[in-house]
Every structure is written in C-alpha cells, then in structure tokens.
Enzyme design. Structure first.
Site, PDB file in Angstrom:
ATOM      1  N   ARG A 100       0.947  -1.499  -0.194  1.00 19.73           N
ATOM      2  CA  ARG A 100      -0.396   0.064  -0.211  1.00 19.73           C
ATOM      3  C   ARG A 100       0.468   1.655  -0.032  1.00 19.73           C
ATOM      4  NH1 ARG A 100      -4.266  -1.255   5.250  1.00 19.73           N
ATOM      5  NH2 ARG A 100      -1.823  -1.872   5.516  1.00 19.73           N
ATOM      6  N   ARG A 136       1.780   5.707 -10.986  1.00 21.23           N
ATOM      7  CA  ARG A 136       0.577   5.722  -9.978  1.00 21.23           C
ATOM      8  C   ARG A 136       0.279   7.183  -9.277  1.00 21.23           C
ATOM      9  NH1 ARG A 136      -2.047   2.818  -4.714  1.00 21.23           N
ATOM     10  NH2 ARG A 136      -3.492   2.627  -6.474  1.00 21.23           N
ATOM     11  N   GLN A 183      -9.043  -4.643   2.197  1.00 19.23           N
ATOM     12  CA  GLN A 183      -7.677  -4.616   2.788  1.00 19.23           C
ATOM     13  C   GLN A 183      -8.033  -4.192   4.534  1.00 19.23           C
ATOM     14  OE1 GLN A 183      -6.446  -1.149   0.475  1.00 19.23           O
ATOM     15  NE2 GLN A 183      -4.796  -2.304  -0.753  1.00 19.23           N
ATOM     16  N   ASP A 186      -3.037   9.479   1.499  1.00 16.32           N
ATOM     17  CA  ASP A 186      -2.833   8.823   0.064  1.00 16.32           C
ATOM     18  C   ASP A 186      -1.716  10.119  -0.012  1.00 16.32           C
ATOM     19  OD1 ASP A 186      -2.457   5.861   0.633  1.00 16.32           O
ATOM     20  OD2 ASP A 186      -4.396   6.812  -0.181  1.00 16.32           O
ATOM     21  N   ASN A 190      -7.564  10.176  -0.119  1.00 16.08           N
ATOM     22  CA  ASN A 190      -7.615   8.821   0.659  1.00 16.08           C
ATOM     23  C   ASN A 190      -8.390   7.246  -0.381  1.00 16.08           C
ATOM     24  OD1 ASN A 190      -6.068   7.171   2.528  1.00 16.08           O
ATOM     25  ND2 ASN A 190      -8.292   7.062   3.649  1.00 16.08           N
ATOM     26  N   LYS A 191      -8.106   6.343   0.031  1.00 18.35           N
ATOM     27  CA  LYS A 191      -8.798   5.200  -0.593  1.00 18.35           C
ATOM     28  C   LYS A 191     -10.311   5.486  -0.468  1.00 18.35           C
ATOM     29  CE  LYS A 191      -9.591   0.655  -1.430  1.00 18.35           C
ATOM     30  NZ  LYS A 191      -9.278   0.372  -3.077  1.00 18.35           N
TER      31      LYS A 191
END
Length: 325
Positions: free
Chosen positions: A50, A84, A182, A233, A243-244
């Site tokens: 991650r 990414r 996750q 992130d 974020n996710k």
C-alpha cells in the site's frame, strides 16, 4: 513496543529489495524480491504493497539502480513517477535527483549523494513515524470506539498496543475496504496481532470488529463509534487530502453525526487543493474479479476510482508526519 510487519514492509538485504506482499496477508507472510526499477514498478502497480510501502519501494529503488549516469537516474525517476498518478512520488524522486545533480556539479560521485540522501530519508521517516504512533496513542482515550477506513500501514495497530499498555480499553470497527478487502485482511489482522501482544504483556484488551463498507451510517446513527481515524495518500496545501475511495462519504457522515475525524497525513505543497489531485482510475476487473476468479457476468461493467478527496473543512484534526518533502 509491538511492531506490525506493515509498519516497515520493505527493506534491502544484499542488494535485493524485499517487499511484503500485502495481498497475501494474513494467510501468508511472503516477501517479493525486487532487483530493478521494472520489478519495482510492477509491485507498485499491482498493489502488492500500500501507500507507505510504495514510498519505501520508490526510495529503495534508487539504491538498487545506483549510477553515476544522471540520465539513468532521471529515467528511473520517470518510471517510478508514472507508476501511479495520484501518488506524489515526484516530490520524493525530485529530492533524490536534486542531490545527484548537485553532487555531479561539484565533482562528487552522484552515487554517494543518492545513497546518503535515501538512507538519511529512511532513517528520518522511521523516527517520525514512531513519534506519530505516540501521538495517535495520546488521541485514543479509555472506552473509545473508533471507526477506521484505510489507515496508515502499521501505525494504528502500534498505537492501539501502546494505548492498551497505558490501561486504555479501545474498540475498533474496521471497514472491509473493497475491492481488495484490505480492512478485512490487513487492518483487522494487525489489530488482532496487537491485541495478542497486549494480552501477553498484561495490557488492556483490544477489540476489533469487521463491518461492511456500507455499514458506516448505521454505526454512527446508533452511536456505536465516537471517533474516526483514517489515513491519507496525498495532501494539498490547503489541507484537503486524498484517501482510499469511501473516505469522503465517511467524512460527510462524521460531520453529520458530530463525530471527530482524525486524519494521519503528511504536509505537502505539491498541489493547491484537492481539486488539483489526479484521481487514479483502476482497472474495472479489480471490482469484477475476486481471488483471481470472475464473479460477475462478462456483460457487467465496472467503475473504480481508487481514491476520493476529503475537503479540509470536514477534518477535525490532522496528525502530520513531515517526511522531509
């Protein structure tokens, strides 16, 4: 202190970078050997590790690809930067390249400058992460009930262990965090590991329950959580974070139910606001397949943005780590 394997999931030994394959946890603890930038990019793109693990991969890849040739180092940086789009790898690779370029201009071997810069960076960030673990533990109060969604690898579990050793009894709800699960595979597992450590050492119990991603509103309405802790992130200069996917809706609900939202973040001035962050669109097959098998009709389409943006107005507190950017 208990240390989760997820706290530092990549390390170099004898010129090989070993990366914890987080897609196999908890059924197996296996490290992927990485020997060059091509393998490093594959590990990142395939989500074998991650966000924080990916930053470790980026930094350590320069040690694998040490060269006096500035063009080669530039190519390594470009390949890592393109792995990414949502992640600000360019901020890190820029520091390493800058050190190499400065060394070359002063007649010093760039390899020495790159090695010193990366090793110093890694040592510094480890120390700062341990400091943030302490800050998170300070935020955890006795009888807290915490919802988490894609937190920072290792830190929350270590903070929970520290809080338990201080006599605080804390309960956690972890979302599944689809489609990679996750939350189920990593967050619940490492909190359970922290709980086992606490039990062996006479600390308070650590409770963790897995919930479906779409359970958050019900949990909050029933007053089953009193605090939310998530990771990030990427950060913007104005305090927005990415974020996710799913983090934004959790933040909106936390504001609706007057529940504090704590974000583990890192200062960055790379972009002005969340609107300037590129959102990575992941392959729809990641939604349509599970454990290597297709679970829906071939006619079903998928849409999977990997992240969403949480505006700074919805964030109660940011516990920041200065990564030296």
């Amino acid at each position: 202190m208990f240390e989760s394997p997820l706290f530092w999931p990549a390390y170099i030994k004898e010129d090989v970078l070993y990366v914890l394959d987080e897609t196999l946890v908890p059924s197996k603890i296996k490290y992927i050997p990485v020997k060059n930038v091509k393998a490093a990019v594959a590990v990142i793109r395939e989500m074998k590790t991650r966000a924080f693990g990916q930053f470790l991969v980026v930094l350590n890849t320069f040690l694998l690809e040490l060269s006096s040739d500035l063009k080669h180092l530039q190519k390594v940086a470009e390949e890592l930067n393109n792995s990414r789009p949502t992640f600000p790898f360019a901020e890190v690779t820029g520091i390493v390249l800058g050190a190499a370029q400065k060394a070359a201009a002063n007649g010093v071997d760039p390899r020495l400058a790159v090695a010193k810069t990366v090793q110093g960076f890694l040592a510094g960030i480890r120390a700062r992460r341990l400091q943030r673990v302490q800050e998170i533990a300070d935020e955890l109060k006795d009888q807290d009930s915490v919802l988490t969604h894609c937190n920072v690898s290792g830190e929350l579990a270590m903070a929970a262990s520290l809080a338990a050793s201080q006599g605080k009894q804390v309960k956690f709800f972890a979302t599944e965090t689809r489609p990679y699960m996750q939350g189920a595979k990593l967050t619940v597992w490492e909190l359970q590991q922290a709980g086992s450590h606490s039990d062996r050492n006479g600390g308070c119990p650590i409770s963790v329950a897995l919930v479906a991603d779409n359970t958050v509103a019900s949990l909050m309405a029933d007053r089953l959580v009193n605090k939310v802790i998530i990771g990030s992130d990427r950060s913007a200069a104005n305090g927005d974070i990415a974020n996710k996917i799913g983090s934004y809706q959790i933040a909106v609900l936390a504001r609706e139910f007057d529940i504090p939202l704590i974000v583990l973040t890192q200062p960055s001035r790379g972009v002005a606001s969340g609107a300037d962050m590129p959102i990575e669109m992941r392959d729809a097959d990641e939604l349509l397949n599970f454990d290597g098998k297709k679970i829906f009709s071939p006619r079903v389409q998928g849409f999977y943005p990997g992240f969403d943006v949480v505006p700074h107005q919805l964030i109660t507190k940011a516990i920041a780590i200065n990564a030296g950017l």
